[in-house]
Write a protein that holds these residues in place. Sequence first.
Motif, short mmCIF file in Angstrom:
data_model
loop_
_atom_site.label_atom_id
_atom_site.label_comp_id
_atom_site.label_asym_id
_atom_site.label_seq_id
_atom_site.Cartn_x
_atom_site.Cartn_y
_atom_site.Cartn_z
N ASP A 1 44.14 54.14 5.65
CA ASP A 1 45.40 54.24 4.91
C ASP A 1 45.11 54.15 3.42
OD1 ASP A 1 48.16 54.41 4.52
OD2 ASP A 1 48.59 52.94 6.10
N SER A 2 46.16 54.28 2.61
CA SER A 2 45.97 54.20 1.17
C SER A 2 47.13 53.46 0.52
CB SER A 2 45.84 55.59 0.56
OG SER A 2 47.06 56.31 0.67
N LEU B 1 42.90 62.00 3.00
CA LEU B 1 43.62 61.20 2.01
C LEU B 1 43.21 61.56 0.59
CD1 LEU B 1 43.62 57.69 3.74
CD2 LEU B 1 45.58 59.19 3.39
#
Length: 239
Positions: A97-98, A145
């Motif tokens: 995730d970010s 991402l």
Amino acid sequence: MKIDNNNKVYVCGDYHEQDRKLLDMLADLVAGSAIVFLGDYPVKSKSQFEDLNSLLIKYRVHAYLLRGNHDNPVYWHAERNDVNLKNSNLTILAEVDSLQWRDLNILCISGAVSVDRAGMRAALGTCWPGDEAVPVDVVEQTKKLVAKHGRFDIMLSHSSTAEGVPESCENSKLVDSYLLDDPELKDDLNLENKLLSSAFLASGANRSIFGHYHCSYVNAVYGSEFQCLNICEILELTS
């Protein structure tokens, strides 16, 4: 996922049910802060999320949760959306995730192999040998991402890249003590560290912060910084 630029942001090493330290930590944080936990609470039931959320509301703090090797993966997979909807002040992050805050782009990677995966903890259900490790497609997910958000500045993970494994810790002795019952352990740990190294390289980040090894350690390799946070050690990020 964006964090308000006006908020302070902290990172916390493995929690391991250190309730007193958690209360002291939250009391010391500025109201409105965000904190990223690197894992190993360990979470055994949904009620623990509710208890944590109540504390976070009390101290006006929002927590982002990475999964450690002693956290039940079901809450980061099948139950993630449900937990997030029911708890206003905490967010279970996806496995890869970010977070975006001010001018920092932060990559977050969950999971790790347990050194005692063939021992008592697996039998007791506090580690999950088939589902606890870093996702095998972490490099591909990281590249997606990067394509969406641009290169990263910091990588937060539960375990470490190959370059970051703390030399000063007793990790090698601990691993050796489990090899008799788990002869593939050392190879699997090395492969996971190398997998995180590949994700780190793909991310473009030059700083890695992780927990898992239960010690404080900082090392610089080829212009990048690798920092291990001890149990409940807290670090404030600066933009």
